[in-house]
Design an enzyme around this catalytic site. Sequence first.
Site, PDB file in Angstrom:
ATOM      1  N   GLY A 244       0.937  -1.412   0.041  1.00 47.24           N
ATOM      2  CA  GLY A 244       0.105  -0.036   0.034  1.00 47.24           C
ATOM      3  C   GLY A 244       0.747   1.122   0.073  1.00 47.24           C
ATOM      4  N   GLU A 280       3.833  -6.913   1.693  1.00 51.20           N
ATOM      5  CA  GLU A 280       3.031  -7.221   0.303  1.00 51.20           C
ATOM      6  C   GLU A 280       3.518  -6.202  -0.662  1.00 51.20           C
ATOM      7  OE1 GLU A 280      -0.682  -8.568   0.787  1.00 51.20           O
ATOM      8  OE2 GLU A 280      -0.231 -10.659   1.781  1.00 51.20           O
ATOM      9  N   GLY A 282       3.867  -3.656  -3.542  1.00 51.67           N
ATOM     10  CA  GLY A 282       4.089  -3.725  -5.170  1.00 51.67           C
ATOM     11  C   GLY A 282       4.468  -2.761  -5.576  1.00 51.67           C
ATOM     12  N   ARG A 283       3.804  -1.467  -5.671  1.00 57.18           N
ATOM     13  CA  ARG A 283       4.197  -0.248  -6.074  1.00 57.18           C
ATOM     14  C   ARG A 283       5.542   0.445  -5.879  1.00 57.18           C
ATOM     15  NH1 ARG A 283      -0.528   2.947  -8.307  1.00 57.18           N
ATOM     16  NH2 ARG A 283      -1.586   1.917  -6.331  1.00 57.18           N
ATOM     17  N   ARG A 319      -4.434   3.667 -16.194  1.00 56.78           N
ATOM     18  CA  ARG A 319      -4.381   4.129 -14.690  1.00 56.78           C
ATOM     19  C   ARG A 319      -5.068   5.470 -15.034  1.00 56.78           C
ATOM     20  NH1 ARG A 319      -1.334   5.604 -11.570  1.00 56.78           N
ATOM     21  NH2 ARG A 319      -2.401   4.946  -9.745  1.00 56.78           N
ATOM     22  N   TYR A 323      -8.605   5.620 -12.984  1.00 60.56           N
ATOM     23  CA  TYR A 323      -8.536   6.309 -11.765  1.00 60.56           C
ATOM     24  C   TYR A 323      -7.924   7.848 -11.715  1.00 60.56           C
ATOM     25  CZ  TYR A 323      -7.003   1.561 -11.010  1.00 60.56           C
ATOM     26  OH  TYR A 323      -6.747   0.205 -10.951  1.00 60.56           O
ATOM     27  N   CYS A 348     -10.793   5.177 -29.625  1.00 62.50           N
ATOM     28  CA  CYS A 348     -11.943   6.069 -29.970  1.00 62.50           C
ATOM     29  C   CYS A 348     -12.946   6.354 -28.720  1.00 62.50           C
ATOM     30  CB  CYS A 348     -12.750   5.422 -31.218  1.00 62.50           C
ATOM     31  SG  CYS A 348     -11.605   5.673 -32.556  1.00 62.50           S
ATOM     32  N   GLU A 349     -12.441   7.127 -27.831  1.00 70.78           N
ATOM     33  CA  GLU A 349     -13.180   7.517 -26.586  1.00 70.78           C
ATOM     34  C   GLU A 349     -12.524   8.481 -25.877  1.00 70.78           C
ATOM     35  OE1 GLU A 349     -14.115   4.806 -23.155  1.00 70.78           O
ATOM     36  OE2 GLU A 349     -13.848   3.260 -24.559  1.00 70.78           O
ATOM     37  N   TYR A 377       1.242  -1.575 -12.130  1.00 69.81           N
ATOM     38  CA  TYR A 377      -0.113  -1.423 -12.692  1.00 69.81           C
ATOM     39  C   TYR A 377      -0.310  -0.898 -14.014  1.00 69.81           C
ATOM     40  CZ  TYR A 377      -0.649  -2.607  -7.550  1.00 69.81           C
ATOM     41  OH  TYR A 377      -0.541  -3.238  -6.551  1.00 69.81           O
TER      42      TYR A 377
HETATM   43  N1  LLP Z   1      -1.419  -6.968  -1.036  1.00 68.83           N
HETATM   44  C1  LLP Z   1      -2.738  -7.107  -1.368  1.00 68.83           C
HETATM   45  C2  LLP Z   1      -3.741  -8.018  -0.731  1.00 68.83           C
HETATM   46  C3  LLP Z   1      -3.136  -6.106  -2.571  1.00 68.83           C
HETATM   47  O1  LLP Z   1      -4.633  -6.171  -2.956  1.00 68.83           O
HETATM   48  C4  LLP Z   1      -2.332  -5.383  -3.157  1.00 68.83           C
HETATM   49  C5  LLP Z   1      -2.927  -4.416  -4.105  1.00 68.83           C
HETATM   50  C6  LLP Z   1      -0.928  -5.243  -2.495  1.00 68.83           C
HETATM   51  C7  LLP Z   1      -0.791  -6.155  -1.757  1.00 68.83           C
HETATM   52  C8  LLP Z   1       0.072  -4.370  -3.104  1.00 68.83           C
HETATM   53  O2  LLP Z   1      -0.456  -3.188  -2.992  1.00 68.83           O
HETATM   54  P1  LLP Z   1       0.681  -2.078  -3.423  1.00 68.83           P
HETATM   55  O3  LLP Z   1       2.035  -2.141  -2.579  1.00 68.83           O
HETATM   56  O4  LLP Z   1       1.070  -2.190  -4.744  1.00 68.83           O
HETATM   57  O5  LLP Z   1      -0.070  -0.623  -3.212  1.00 68.83           O
HETATM   58  N2  LLP Z   1      -4.599  -1.055 -10.149  1.00 68.83           N
HETATM   59  C9  LLP Z   1      -4.397  -0.016  -9.004  1.00 68.83           C
HETATM   60  C10 LLP Z   1      -3.935  -0.606  -7.780  1.00 68.83           C
HETATM   61  C11 LLP Z   1      -4.636  -1.668  -7.255  1.00 68.83           C
HETATM   62  C12 LLP Z   1      -3.894  -2.667  -6.139  1.00 68.83           C
HETATM   63  C13 LLP Z   1      -4.316  -3.810  -5.668  1.00 68.83           C
HETATM   64  N3  LLP Z   1      -3.961  -4.389  -4.616  1.00 68.83           N
HETATM   65  C14 LLP Z   1      -3.577   1.192  -9.591  1.00 68.83           C
HETATM   66  O6  LLP Z   1      -3.118   1.256 -10.688  1.00 68.83           O
HETATM   67  O7  LLP Z   1      -3.434   2.166  -8.780  1.00 68.83           O
END
Ligand code: LLP
Length: 426
Positions: A244, A280, A282-283, A319, A323, A348-349, A377
Amino acid sequence: MDHFLYRDGVMHAEDVPLTLIAEAVGTPTYVYSTATIERHARVFKEALADVESGPDGPLVAYAVKANPNAAVLATLARLGLGADVVSGGELVRARRAGIAAEKIIFSGVGKTADEMALALREGIGQFNLESEEEAETLSAVATSLGMEARVAFRINPDVDAGTHAKISTGKSENKFGIPYAGAIAAYARAAERPGVRVQGIAVHIGSQLTDLTPLEAAFGRIGALIAELRAAGHAIATADLGGGLGVPYDPSQPAPPPPALYGAMVAKATKGWNARLIFEPGRVIIGNAGVLLTRVIRVKPGAANPFVIVDAAMNDLMRPALYDAWHDIRAIVPRGPRVAANVVGPVCETGDTFAMGRAMDRVEAGDLVAFMTAGAYAATMASTYNSRPLTPEIVVNGADWSVVRPRQSLEQLIGEERLPNWLQGD
Ligand code: LLP
């Protein structure tokens, strides 16, 4: 910090000019920087140096959904990271990239019985269960295989993460986790089920968080629950704090808290938990490690500002359309002056708009442009809308670069379709 810097007036990915990649593989194309990935993984791990997490230290399980590219996963596997997966496909990708099964966490509200069986056979470290119904299915699958699944329940702490509604997950009205108030009863019932062994607790409240306060509040609630669960006789050995942490997208906005501050907050919030912590991210690992390289097709006049029409579109980078996300847009070879422009794709949108009235480098037809912070993402959320083939993915490492996923051919895109018999012949 990333490794997409200008040298002699040309943006490079590490030591490779992006002009060279565009000439060689065409546009649009995603480009990832190994040095940036490695740096972010190291910084995140170092930020956790002071957390109490038992003899094995914390497990950093990269959220594969952010970017499941084979080279990205293999780079992280070599650094010892685990994986947070949410589908059988992500599980197979993580294993193929060399991530140890023991370091894999399976999250997600809709795991199927087949996916559970696959994960059990692989021997993954933990299932994060999101409902009692899911516990029931996993119990049946594990029992039928003569195996035992190690599980945690994902708790919905009913905390507002303060992020975009579509990526907020920790409010009671969201689909995620089991309600905080029902946790004690859910653990008691799970403890009775054959084939599942409850070993931990999990929480994840949302993504692109720019304030640590909601996370701290959620962790506080989890800490209280751990004590209650232990008092009720459950062995809570792991605490998964999710991902997150946000990354900077717009240089004119205050930057989100850096990993070091996050780590310090975690150390404080989890003091005395006496559990192995799992993360966990990601980003924060991959967000700044990628750009989407695109070429200007043409510039056409607009009512207020010119429309810069690029060859990347909403199907390649969803994105902004989904969003209203903000990605910095930079010329690869800036001409000097900056102007206000609307940047749009060919789809085309009207939703196929990357930016309106954006102050950016002045560009002309044929110029190369990068959408920055497109490592997370981005490629993974691409579609083939408007019959546009999937964009290639390139990884750079110093002066080396390699095509990890080639551009999808039109034949690959449409050649698999078969006409039903009543439409065959004339
Ligand atoms: N753990 C779980 C259970 C999750 O659902 C997620 C992200 C993460 C970890 C990783 O979160 P991060 O560290 O990346 O914030 N597509 C959207 C983001 C969707 C996130 C979904 N879950 C975007 O482009 O902003």
